[in-house]
Enzyme design. Structure first.
Site, PDB file in Angstrom:
ATOM      1  N   ASP B   9       0.816  -1.229   0.000  1.00  0.00           N
ATOM      2  CA  ASP B   9       0.000   0.000   0.000  1.00  0.00           C
ATOM      3  C   ASP B   9       0.850   1.280   0.000  1.00  0.00           C
ATOM      4  O   ASP B   9       1.500   1.598   1.003  1.00  0.00           O
ATOM      5  CB  ASP B   9      -0.925   0.051   1.224  1.00  0.00           C
ATOM      6  CG  ASP B   9      -1.830  -1.163   1.361  1.00  0.00           C
ATOM      7  OD1 ASP B   9      -1.342  -2.295   1.253  1.00  0.00           O
ATOM      8  OD2 ASP B   9      -3.028  -0.966   1.591  1.00  0.00           O
ATOM      9  N   GLU B  40      -4.294   1.896  -3.114  1.00  0.00           N
ATOM     10  CA  GLU B  40      -5.557   2.366  -2.524  1.00  0.00           C
ATOM     11  C   GLU B  40      -5.403   3.583  -1.627  1.00  0.00           C
ATOM     12  O   GLU B  40      -6.382   4.256  -1.321  1.00  0.00           O
ATOM     13  CB  GLU B  40      -6.242   1.243  -1.737  1.00  0.00           C
ATOM     14  CG  GLU B  40      -5.515   0.855  -0.471  1.00  0.00           C
ATOM     15  CD  GLU B  40      -6.445   0.354   0.637  1.00  0.00           C
ATOM     16  OE1 GLU B  40      -7.639   0.150   0.399  1.00  0.00           O
ATOM     17  OE2 GLU B  40      -5.954   0.183   1.766  1.00  0.00           O
ATOM     18  N   ASN B  41      -4.156   3.867  -1.176  1.00  0.00           N
ATOM     19  CA  ASN B  41      -3.942   5.025  -0.304  1.00  0.00           C
ATOM     20  C   ASN B  41      -3.069   6.089  -0.966  1.00  0.00           C
ATOM     21  O   ASN B  41      -2.549   6.982  -0.295  1.00  0.00           O
ATOM     22  CB  ASN B  41      -3.267   4.591   1.003  1.00  0.00           C
ATOM     23  CG  ASN B  41      -3.965   3.449   1.696  1.00  0.00           C
ATOM     24  OD1 ASN B  41      -3.451   2.340   1.758  1.00  0.00           O
ATOM     25  ND2 ASN B  41      -5.144   3.709   2.201  1.00  0.00           N
ATOM     26  N   ASN B  68     -10.181  -1.612   0.130  1.00  0.00           N
ATOM     27  CA  ASN B  68     -11.382  -1.043   0.748  1.00  0.00           C
ATOM     28  C   ASN B  68     -11.463   0.473   0.567  1.00  0.00           C
ATOM     29  O   ASN B  68     -12.532   1.055   0.736  1.00  0.00           O
ATOM     30  CB  ASN B  68     -11.462  -1.409   2.235  1.00  0.00           C
ATOM     31  CG  ASN B  68     -10.238  -0.964   3.010  1.00  0.00           C
ATOM     32  OD1 ASN B  68      -9.107  -1.223   2.583  1.00  0.00           O
ATOM     33  ND2 ASN B  68     -10.434  -0.294   4.119  1.00  0.00           N
ATOM     34  N   HIS B  69     -10.351   1.102   0.232  1.00  0.00           N
ATOM     35  CA  HIS B  69     -10.366   2.551   0.008  1.00  0.00           C
ATOM     36  C   HIS B  69     -10.602   2.920  -1.467  1.00  0.00           C
ATOM     37  O   HIS B  69     -10.454   4.076  -1.836  1.00  0.00           O
ATOM     38  CB  HIS B  69      -9.053   3.178   0.494  1.00  0.00           C
ATOM     39  CG  HIS B  69      -8.937   3.248   1.978  1.00  0.00           C
ATOM     40  ND1 HIS B  69      -9.711   4.096   2.743  1.00  0.00           N
ATOM     41  CD2 HIS B  69      -8.165   2.561   2.849  1.00  0.00           C
ATOM     42  CE1 HIS B  69      -9.399   3.940   4.023  1.00  0.00           C
ATOM     43  NE2 HIS B  69      -8.473   3.013   4.118  1.00  0.00           N
ATOM     44  N   HIS B 152      -6.462  -8.293  -0.329  1.00  0.00           N
ATOM     45  CA  HIS B 152      -6.524  -7.112   0.532  1.00  0.00           C
ATOM     46  C   HIS B 152      -7.517  -7.404   1.648  1.00  0.00           C
ATOM     47  O   HIS B 152      -8.733  -7.370   1.449  1.00  0.00           O
ATOM     48  CB  HIS B 152      -6.974  -5.927  -0.319  1.00  0.00           C
ATOM     49  CG  HIS B 152      -6.772  -4.611   0.353  1.00  0.00           C
ATOM     50  ND1 HIS B 152      -5.583  -3.941   0.320  1.00  0.00           N
ATOM     51  CD2 HIS B 152      -7.596  -3.844   1.090  1.00  0.00           C
ATOM     52  CE1 HIS B 152      -5.682  -2.804   0.983  1.00  0.00           C
ATOM     53  NE2 HIS B 152      -6.904  -2.734   1.477  1.00  0.00           N
ATOM     54  N   HIS B 177      -3.212  -4.406   3.056  1.00  0.00           N
ATOM     55  CA  HIS B 177      -4.245  -3.735   3.885  1.00  0.00           C
ATOM     56  C   HIS B 177      -3.839  -3.443   5.326  1.00  0.00           C
ATOM     57  O   HIS B 177      -4.209  -2.400   5.849  1.00  0.00           O
ATOM     58  CB  HIS B 177      -5.574  -4.501   3.918  1.00  0.00           C
ATOM     59  CG  HIS B 177      -6.581  -3.905   4.850  1.00  0.00           C
ATOM     60  ND1 HIS B 177      -7.222  -2.716   4.593  1.00  0.00           N
ATOM     61  CD2 HIS B 177      -7.066  -4.323   6.044  1.00  0.00           C
ATOM     62  CE1 HIS B 177      -8.053  -2.450   5.593  1.00  0.00           C
ATOM     63  NE2 HIS B 177      -7.969  -3.382   6.478  1.00  0.00           N
ATOM     64  N   HIS B 179      -0.962  -2.804   6.448  1.00  0.00           N
ATOM     65  CA  HIS B 179       0.133  -1.825   6.412  1.00  0.00           C
ATOM     66  C   HIS B 179       1.327  -2.234   7.274  1.00  0.00           C
ATOM     67  O   HIS B 179       2.202  -1.407   7.542  1.00  0.00           O
ATOM     68  CB  HIS B 179      -0.356  -0.424   6.826  1.00  0.00           C
ATOM     69  CG  HIS B 179      -1.199   0.244   5.780  1.00  0.00           C
ATOM     70  ND1 HIS B 179      -1.228   1.606   5.592  1.00  0.00           N
ATOM     71  CD2 HIS B 179      -2.064  -0.265   4.872  1.00  0.00           C
ATOM     72  CE1 HIS B 179      -2.080   1.903   4.611  1.00  0.00           C
ATOM     73  NE2 HIS B 179      -2.599   0.784   4.168  1.00  0.00           N
TER      74      HIS B 179
END
Ligand SMILES: [Fe+2]
Ligand SMILES: [Fe+2]
Ligand SMILES: [Fe+2]
Ligand SMILES: [Fe+2]
Ligand SMILES: [Fe+2]
Ligand SMILES: [Fe+2]
Ligand SMILES: [Fe+2]
Ligand SMILES: [Fe+2]
Lengths: 261, 261, 261, 261
Positions: B9, B40-41, B68-69, B152, B177, B179
């Site tokens: 991520d 995603e981030n 999820n983001h 994820h 996910h 991190h």
């Protein structure tokens, strides 16, 4: 300087066998002053019994912490009544049987406080771990500068945040519960040793210690499945800390030993 | 034999800077055939934009996965429409914009399928990852023996179970996910490379990339707090895979590079 | 004997309109001594502002309770600082702005304690509602025998259990949050009035006050959708209590009035 | 015109007693054409057995639906194999034992489809109820215009949204699971009868049918407690529907009968 070993969630009979196989020689070779282990899965994966607690303490473990599986085996009430070296998460409500911390004394006469905490995220709505840690750590620090905290939690965010929150106030924040060792061991700026998860001591070819087929079946069917501890080779997972006289961690090292079963 | 790098991520501007600083030289020194990254981030910690996707692809990333983001930044609809190399979790309902997999072609002309999946545990009740993986992997395997899957997910159990489930059917199941890099990278018995979490590429002194003070405040007050990406030194976290012509992983290695910011 | 009206979650502008349309005549016809309303959705469905709080108080509401949406609108900090008649859940951590209870005085000079509580199940891990209620109710009972508690919670089990737990110690436990009126209003054996949910004061043709199409889209797509308060006819939902001088509820009656918008 | 009775979650022995006491006379006095009941708690609060299913069917119930407690009692596999009138939630994965719907035939020879669905919010990540309902309702409507759906779910939003979603496509969407009757029974604009929860048929002085002291103890201690069905007076809770030949509900009425135990 103290050498302390923290062993991750001991999973059932294979996990206990690994402790028996690995710990005595480690105590000797590393000249360990204290050994702490998470025992919430020691009895067939679910909780602990008084017999099993005694078995583990006899191997050289000094303090046993628990987690969300604390109450799985009803013998825990017996354990908490008779064996103060087994502690349960400190943030259970006041009046909960047992204690959330233990003040151990090493052979050299050094006091080390050990605290057990349960995360709130995705788990039980116990007392706030941050607030509870404030109270307990403040109290323990009146007696010793060496305090270890087992943060038994699911969310990496909650564990890391508690690490930063307690940096400089405890010797180490050591995560348990996910059963997977993380590679982020470090010493935070104020001297607190930290790792998000020590990882499980249990069967390698498994899902968190449980037979993989059973877990896959549960995920695929969404129906209840009776879990059984997996067989085969076992990993002993722990973290070795060196803590100075001021309670600061000066070294943190992951230890993994694999055994044929 | 193919060399594939999977980057965890990428968190905001610091994460993108780390990619720019580390990736080009890695591509050259390791002679990488393919680079996949979770994005995603990438946009300030929340989602991605078309500009940022282009920026990352220009660094040498071939495929970007999400999580999820995915929908945090509304520009994602633009991204999914115009840039097929950015994929979203495959288990969103039929009719969801974008694709859940991408079939990349290396410079040597080898096809590699990349799949993105979101866990159900503690996250969204999307389609079952096991069932969805069955379908997609079967389809991709008609075109190539090399398939990577970004799982994820929050729960270690769900990630590990999917790894065992797909062992021998995909080249690798790589978790994202949480991190936090895990130390459990391995090659499963049938040749699938596996790691529970590759870990974040982002600020080291943070809680999952976010300023620690803000996260602690949220945990202590239980009230909403506006999150901001943390400052300071950054870690580049990735996994390097060697995959043979049959799609079996023959080597899996964690890579971490730290940078002053 | 006191007559008290408790109005369920007021949803946005349509809900406020219904209060203005129904409350003044009810105050007169029923000779109400006190009016309490849940205002967590008063500002467009998400939180409350100082202007809206004043608007509602001007209609004849004496105390406004909140819930899980307390902090949605940042003006709440302003509200809690300047308007003590707006209270937030009492089980937020010590140090949280505002108060979790309010001691109102009726025109006849009778003191009535009003407490706001948030459930832990499926919501925030705040302090235990049972333990918090013990403390606050004990304190308030030193000043008055009349105490109302708004139990803002998702799980019917948690609301009903708190009702039984406080039976004989408070005048009423009134549930809010699910936005659906329940038909289980009753007087528990020791005199505590109880209902699991008072229901929403807001648009009838909606999902909890929100436009149905938007909510259906969210459930089907599993993607974020911007919610808007629904249009059309509105229901005013409340509970009318009669409480004797000892603080025991002697009558509890659901009141619903429908209005074209 | 058909008269259909739907009985809410039957809780243990007290609930079954209430069915035996109330149902036969209701069948006669109301000239019921069909009786459906939720039986997920029929066996001591947890699941159902083949004997208990037969006992309930012998009282005049035509179809039994289940819910999140479907698999609590292992005899369910026996039940689903031998008794097609007992159905489990339709959104379990393909391959799950049993059926998610049943096509009943009344004495007058009218076919009525009955569907069982489990909500995703706060429950299991089964298949999407909206998507699954689309499929099953479309199929059943080829055979009959009369279709009832038991939406067994926790969140009021999910139940209401499904009601609106199916309005005009099914005769009724009847909610179960929260064990508390809601007062929002209505006929939606296109003719679908709707109620968020029918309520439990079980002990009145209880928490969802369970002894209140035990539930309070669990909430206060956060530790496991063995639940027991409560004693004392019992409520029979049901909804009476009148459905026309086109499958439209023309009347929906809550029915509650209280019995001393
Ligand atoms: Fe655990
Ligand atoms: Fe564990
Ligand atoms: Fe992420
Ligand atoms: Fe994520
Ligand atoms: Fe509300
Ligand atoms: Fe609410
Ligand atoms: Fe249920
Ligand atoms: Fe039930």
């Amino acid at each position: 300087m103290l050498k302390i070993l923290f062993i991750g969630d001991i999973e059932g009979r294979p996990g206990r066998k690994a402790v028996k196989a690995c710990l005595p020689s480690l105590i000797e070779s590393e000249e360990l002053d204290l050994v702490v282990a998470n025992g919430e899965n020691a009895a067939g994966g679910f909780g602990i019994t008084l017999d099993i607690a005694k078995e583990l303490l006899a191997c050289g473990i000094d303090v046993i912490t628990m987690g969300n599986h604390t109450w799985d085996n009803r013998d825990i009430y017996n354990v908490l009544e008779h064996e103060p070296r087994v502690i349960r998460p400190a943030n259970y409500p006041k009046g909960t049987p047992g204690q959330g911390y233990y003040l151990a004394e090493t052979d050299k006469g050094v006091l080390v406080g050990v605290v057990n905490m349960l995360g709130q995220v995705f788990l039980e709505p116990l007392r706030c771990p941050f607030e509870t840690a404030d109270e307990i750590v403040t109290n323990l620090r009146r007696k010793t500068d060496l305090v270890l905290l087992d943060m038994h939690a699911e969310a990496t965010s909650e564990k890391i945040a508690l690490g930063w929150y307690l940096d400089g106030r405890v010797s180490a924040v050591l995560g348990t519960h996910t059963h997977v060792t993380t590679a982020d061991e470090r010493i935070l700026p104020q001297g607190t040793g930290y790792i998000t998860d020590v990882g499980m001591t249990g069967p390698i070819n498994s899902v968190l210690g449980i037979n993989s087929e059973l877990v896959i079946t549960k995920f695929k069917t969404k129906r209840p499945v009776r879990f059984e501890v997996a067989e085969g080779p076992v990993a002993f997972n722990a973290v070795l800390l060196e803590v100075d006289e001021f309670g600061r961690t000066t070294q943190i090292k992951r230890i993994r030993q694999d055994l044929e079963n």
